[in-house]
Design a protein around this motif. Structure first.
Motif, PDB file in Angstrom:
ATOM      1  N   ASN A 174       0.919  -1.270   0.102  1.00 45.38           N
ATOM      2  CA  ASN A 174      -0.009  -0.035  -0.067  1.00 45.38           C
ATOM      3  C   ASN A 174       0.662   1.243   0.055  1.00 45.38           C
ATOM      4  OD1 ASN A 174      -2.466  -1.270  -0.149  1.00 45.38           O
ATOM      5  ND2 ASN A 174      -2.496  -1.240   2.164  1.00 45.38           N
ATOM      6  N   LEU A 175       1.912   1.203   0.953  1.00 45.16           N
ATOM      7  CA  LEU A 175       2.732   2.302   0.952  1.00 45.16           C
ATOM      8  C   LEU A 175       3.379   2.595  -0.417  1.00 45.16           C
ATOM      9  CD1 LEU A 175       4.062   4.437   2.586  1.00 45.16           C
ATOM     10  CD2 LEU A 175       5.746   2.816   3.583  1.00 45.16           C
ATOM     11  N   GLN A 176       3.802   1.505  -1.161  1.00 51.29           N
ATOM     12  CA  GLN A 176       4.586   1.547  -2.407  1.00 51.29           C
ATOM     13  C   GLN A 176       3.682   2.398  -3.177  1.00 51.29           C
ATOM     14  OE1 GLN A 176       6.673  -1.938  -3.108  1.00 51.29           O
ATOM     15  NE2 GLN A 176       6.655  -1.692  -5.290  1.00 51.29           N
ATOM     16  N   ASN A 177       2.455   1.885  -3.337  1.00 49.50           N
ATOM     17  CA  ASN A 177       1.517   2.310  -4.353  1.00 49.50           C
ATOM     18  C   ASN A 177       1.462   4.007  -3.978  1.00 49.50           C
ATOM     19  OD1 ASN A 177       0.896   0.148  -5.473  1.00 49.50           O
ATOM     20  ND2 ASN A 177      -0.884  -0.562  -4.455  1.00 49.50           N
ATOM     21  N   GLU A 178       1.377   4.238  -2.633  1.00 44.18           N
ATOM     22  CA  GLU A 178       1.142   5.681  -2.130  1.00 44.18           C
ATOM     23  C   GLU A 178       2.220   6.442  -2.737  1.00 44.18           C
ATOM     24  OE1 GLU A 178       0.151   7.504   1.913  1.00 44.18           O
ATOM     25  OE2 GLU A 178      -0.679   5.330   1.730  1.00 44.18           O
ATOM     26  N   ILE A 179       3.520   5.943  -2.589  1.00 44.02           N
ATOM     27  CA  ILE A 179       4.589   6.657  -2.963  1.00 44.02           C
ATOM     28  C   ILE A 179       4.729   7.003  -4.334  1.00 44.02           C
ATOM     29  CG2 ILE A 179       7.430   6.566  -3.013  1.00 44.02           C
ATOM     30  CD1 ILE A 179       6.851   5.348  -0.134  1.00 44.02           C
ATOM     31  N   GLU A 180       4.182   5.733  -5.133  1.00 47.24           N
ATOM     32  CA  GLU A 180       4.442   5.845  -6.558  1.00 47.24           C
ATOM     33  C   GLU A 180       3.489   6.708  -7.104  1.00 47.24           C
ATOM     34  OE1 GLU A 180       3.971   1.864  -8.135  1.00 47.24           O
ATOM     35  OE2 GLU A 180       6.198   1.780  -8.128  1.00 47.24           O
ATOM     36  N   LEU A 181       2.301   6.907  -6.733  1.00 42.36           N
ATOM     37  CA  LEU A 181       1.632   7.864  -6.918  1.00 42.36           C
ATOM     38  C   LEU A 181       1.997   9.394  -6.799  1.00 42.36           C
ATOM     39  CD1 LEU A 181      -2.263   6.555  -5.773  1.00 42.36           C
ATOM     40  CD2 LEU A 181      -1.448   7.340  -8.137  1.00 42.36           C
ATOM     41  N   SER A 182       2.319   9.377  -5.555  1.00 40.24           N
ATOM     42  CA  SER A 182       2.923  10.752  -5.225  1.00 40.24           C
ATOM     43  C   SER A 182       4.052  11.176  -6.186  1.00 40.24           C
ATOM     44  CB  SER A 182       3.300  10.819  -3.770  1.00 40.24           C
ATOM     45  OG  SER A 182       3.896  11.796  -3.309  1.00 40.24           O
ATOM     46  N   TYR A 183       4.900  10.185  -6.567  1.00 44.22           N
ATOM     47  CA  TYR A 183       6.025  10.609  -7.582  1.00 44.22           C
ATOM     48  C   TYR A 183       5.327  10.614  -8.797  1.00 44.22           C
ATOM     49  CZ  TYR A 183       9.650   9.442  -4.345  1.00 44.22           C
ATOM     50  OH  TYR A 183      10.586   9.546  -3.220  1.00 44.22           O
ATOM     51  N   GLN A 184       4.313  10.176  -9.249  1.00 43.17           N
ATOM     52  CA  GLN A 184       3.973  10.344 -10.547  1.00 43.17           C
ATOM     53  C   GLN A 184       3.295  11.679 -10.658  1.00 43.17           C
ATOM     54  OE1 GLN A 184       0.816   6.985 -11.283  1.00 43.17           O
ATOM     55  NE2 GLN A 184       2.271   5.675 -11.653  1.00 43.17           N
ATOM     56  N   THR A 185       2.699  12.101  -9.659  1.00 43.67           N
ATOM     57  CA  THR A 185       1.974  13.437  -9.495  1.00 43.67           C
ATOM     58  C   THR A 185       3.177  14.598  -9.693  1.00 43.67           C
ATOM     59  OG1 THR A 185       0.530  12.590  -7.779  1.00 43.67           O
ATOM     60  CG2 THR A 185       0.576  14.921  -8.191  1.00 43.67           C
ATOM     61  N   TRP A 186       4.354  14.305  -9.022  1.00 46.87           N
ATOM     62  CA  TRP A 186       5.513  15.035  -9.109  1.00 46.87           C
ATOM     63  C   TRP A 186       6.137  15.239 -10.552  1.00 46.87           C
ATOM     64  CZ3 TRP A 186       6.768  19.165  -6.473  1.00 46.87           C
ATOM     65  CH2 TRP A 186       6.239  19.350  -5.206  1.00 46.87           C
TER      66      TRP A 186
END
Lengths: 174, 609
Positions: free
Chosen positions: B174-186
């Motif tokens: 879950n955390l990995q998904n969250e982090i990936e989403l955040s990086y994608q946004t960036w």
């Protein structure tokens, strides 16, 4: 079946020799006993009054049964009203405290929320109920009774042997 | 007026009075038995109760209060008892008893029939100290795990991991998904930046300034203005870049702190694995808890149970504004009205007790002021009980229930000294020998409570001990054998239990002289085996999770570097253009200085004589 019996009983009472005042008083006493929890001091006094004074006992029993059922349904209302009177109304606290320590009154269970709540409602309703019942009996006897007697059901009941037997024995003991 | 009715009423009242006289004894007896049984949690029996309506007294031949933990035993049994009721308070629904004497009290007597009752019959009151008692029981049961009794501690790691369902794996995903989403946004945010366009514009603008063509003041002024505009663009872009940098750094810090939680999740999984494997920590304190814990906790819990009942009962009386309850239909809620000058609803002024304990100790004592509302009598409830026997054993029990103020307080002091330990069982633990052959003991306990604060201490001292080492019917396991052989050389057992705090934060500690002795004997053997099992589980949990953890770390560092590099690239581009702009500015200023000096020379020549 129970409904018909009850109706028949009510009609019987309304046609009895009892005066409208006796019937109305019986109805009110039965209502008070029915609305309030049975094992209370005021109910014992009312039952003795009912037995000693010339009040229609049949009406009282009918009214007791009717209002016991109503009391069961609206019990939460009695509880809330009783709680409001005994706890929320600060102004009455000294009065209740005085009663709490008064001999005999303390045995009346007035400090129970349902007892005080239902008793108050019963007392408020007693005068209008008395007059309404009295007017109702008079109105019934003058306007409705003759029509009801013509009903086929009533004719059938009256024609039965059981009714004849009842007619014979109903005045025994008066 | 119905005369027949009047006669009926008179006859009816007389009949009630007569029936009351005839049946009141059994009616009151059964009422008292039912109430007592429900409060006690096991049968309370009264034999031959007699009530006199005219003389207002109650007496009985025998009272038996069953021990709820051993229902074929009476906790207390009494002989004949009698007390008088005051008449006038009865008219106000109050029960006042001047003096009540209970004689021939005996404890722990046998019953002829089982005194157990069903759960439905028990009085259920929310215990004020339920959480405290539960916590203590948990503390002890955690130590007395079934696996402890067996040293064959080969934890089946595979089956544990299978049942365990490692929570950290899904949490990491879950955390990995969250982090990936955040990086994608960036990534999207950075890709949408027009810094490169801005840089190109700046570059074109700089190139468009042709120094050689600056001849006039207007041309010079236009060039300076152009450079100023270039600086403005560079500054705006630079500020934008700095803001993004700051915001990204903040996000990265947040994500990093989320990543640090992974260690906690893994630790939780590890602890759950240990609890599934039921591997306890073996230390000196746990050994004491293992041996004495259950008995101590039972004793404290029963004290707390009595106190809870007393508090629950008095709470109704103390509340200035009672809470609205939801009673069953037609029952209602009784409201109590406090009057300082009135007499209490219930008051036994003096309760005198006398009798014998099972060890033949002659007891006598007094409980004063058992009262519904202490404020109305301005005094608290006190308990004083003492006794001794001809062999030198002495017992004292003092108690105080203070409900005069807002904060309820209770205090108990119990001392039992010089009693024989022959046939005594100092612990219910299977690890100690069943009984003691000889020895003398001392028990001292104190318990003080104020509101929900508990402070208690139980100390036991057994001297000149000789344990009964006869073997039980079952086969002893390795630990039991070690303990029993160690106890062969022990003639003194001391233990002290302390409990302090509130239900939210409770310290519970038991120490005894057996701790070190047994720790030395069994600790090394047991710990070696348990530590190996623990290490196996730790290794396995780590290996199961390490792949996911490594993936997560990789993603975090890769993405972080990628974004950082992108931003650094823009930073460098801007720096290059700024240098160019600086150079251009310097060139313009040089031309300006040159033109200025030329003009000054011309002016000087013009004014020369």
């Amino acid at each position: 079946m129970f409904g018909i019996e009850l109706l028949a009983k009510l009609i019987k009472i309304l046609r009895s020799a009892a005066s409208p005042h006796q019937i109305a008083a019986g109805f009110v006493i039965g209502m008070i006993i029915g609305l309030t929890p049975f094992w209370t001091l005021h109910n014992m006094i009312l039952i003795f009054i009912l037995i000693i004074v010339n009040i229609n006992i049949g009406t009282a029993i009918f009214s007791f049964l009717l209002f016991s059922a109503i009391a069961y349904l609206i019990d939460p209302l009695f509880h809330s009203l009783g709680y409001f009177l005994l706890v929320d109304m600060e102004g009455l606290k000294d009065f209740w405290t005085f009663l709490y320590n008064l001999p005999l009154v303390a045995l009346s269970r007035y400090n129970n929320t349902v007892v005080i709540g239902s008793l108050l409602i019963a007392l408020i309703l007693s005068l209008p109920t008395y007059f309404l019942a009295k007017i109702g009996v008079i109105y019934y006897r003058e306007n409705i009774d003759s029509r009801i007697q013509k009903w086929k059901l009533i004719q059938a009941i009256k024609g039965s042997k059981i009714y004849s037997f009842y007619e014979k024995i109903r005045n025994i003991g008066d | 007026m119905r005369w027949k009715g009047l006669i009926f009423v008179v006859v009816f009242i007389s009949a009630i009075f007569l029936l009351g006289i005839i049946f009141s004894d059994s009616w009151i007896e059964s009422k008292l038995e039912d109430t007592g049984t429900s409060f006690n949690g096991a049968r309370v029996d009264i034999d031959n109760l007699q009530f006199s309506l005219t003389q207002l007294f109650i007496k009985w031949d025998r009272l038996q209060i069953t021990d709820p933990d051993q229902t074929m035993k009476n906790r207390i049994e009494t002989g004949k008892c009698e007390f008088d009721l005051e008449f006038l308070p009865l008219l106000s629904n109050k029960i006042i008893i001047e003096s009540f004497m209970i004689t021939d009290i005996r404890t722990n007597t046998d019953r002829t029939e089982d005194g157990a009752i069903s759960d439905d019959e028990k009085f259920k009151t929310p215990s004020v100290f339920q959480e405290t008692a539960d916590y203590l029981k948990q503390e002890v049961s955690d130590v007395v795990s079934p696996r402890f009794s067996s040293l064959k501690q080969n934890a089946n790691v595979d089956s544990i991991i299978k049942v365990l369902d490692l929570k950290s794996i899904s949490k990491i995903a879950n955390l990995q998904n969250e982090i990936e989403l955040s990086y994608q946004t960036w990534e999207k945010k950075i890709s949408e930046l027009k810094i490169e366009d801005d840089v190109k514009n700046v570059e074109t603008q700089i190139k468009s300034i042709d120094i050689n063509n600056i001849k006039t003041a207007d041309q010079y002024y236009a060039a300076v203005k152009n450079v100023d505009n270039i600086y403005k663009t560079i500054n705006t872009t630079s500020t934008e870049l700095t803001d993004i940098q700051k915001s990204l750094t903040k996000d990265i810090t947040n994500m990093s702190s989320m990543v640090t939680e992974v260690d906690d999740w893994i630790e939780e999984d590890y602890k759950r694995a240990l609890s599934l494997a039921k591997i306890p920590d073996i230390n000196a304190e746990n050994i004491s808890k293992l041996i004495f814990g259950e008995r101590v906790v039972n004793q404290i819990s029963s004290y707390l149970g009595y106190i809870s009942t007393a508090r629950e009962y008095t709470r109704t009386y103390k509340s200035a504004k009672p809470e609205k309850q939801s009673p069953p239909r037609l029952k209602g809620q009784d409201i109590y009205f406090y009057n300082k000058n009135a007499r209490p609803d219930f008051w036994i002024k003096k309760l005198n007790l006398s009798g014998y304990t099972e060890n033949n100790i002659k007891l006598s004592g007094l409980i004063s002021n058992i009262v519904s509302d202490q404020r109305q009598i301005g005094d608290n409830t006190k308990l004083e009980l003492k006794g001794n026997n001809d062999k030198g054993a002495e017992v004292t029990l003092n108690g105080l229930f203070d409900y005069l103020t807002e904060n309820p307080k209770e205090n108990f002091n119990f001392q039992y000294r010089g009693f024989s330990l022959a046939d005594y069982k100092i612990s219910n633990s299977r690890f100690l020998p069943n009984k003691i052959k000889r020895g003398t003991g001392l028990i001292a306990s104190k318990l003080a409570l104020e509101s929900n604060q508990v402070e208690g201490e139980i100390a036991f001292n057994g001297k000149n001990l000789r344990f009964d080492m006869s073997l039980p019917d079952r086969k002893l396991n390795e630990i039991e054998k070690i303990i029993q052989s160690a106890l062969n050389d022990i003639s003194t057992v001391n233990f002290s239990a302390k409990v302090r705090g509130t239900s939210e934060k409770l310290d519970f500690l038991i120490t005894s002289n057996l701790d070190e002795i047994l720790m030395n004997k069994i600790g090394s053997i047991v710990n070696e085996r348990f530590e190996k099992a623990k290490a196996d589980i730790k290794r396995r949990v780590d290996s199961e999770i390490s792949k996911y953890r490594a993936d997560l770390n990789k993603i975090v560092s890769e993405k972080q570097n990628l974004l950082q590099n992108e931003l650094n690239k823009y930073e460098k581009l801007l720096a290059v253009e700024k240098n160019r702009a600086d150079e251009k500015k310097e060139e313009i200023e040089e031309i300006y200085e040159k033109e200025k000096s030329k003009l000054e020379d011309k002016i000087k020549d013009f004014f020369k004589p």
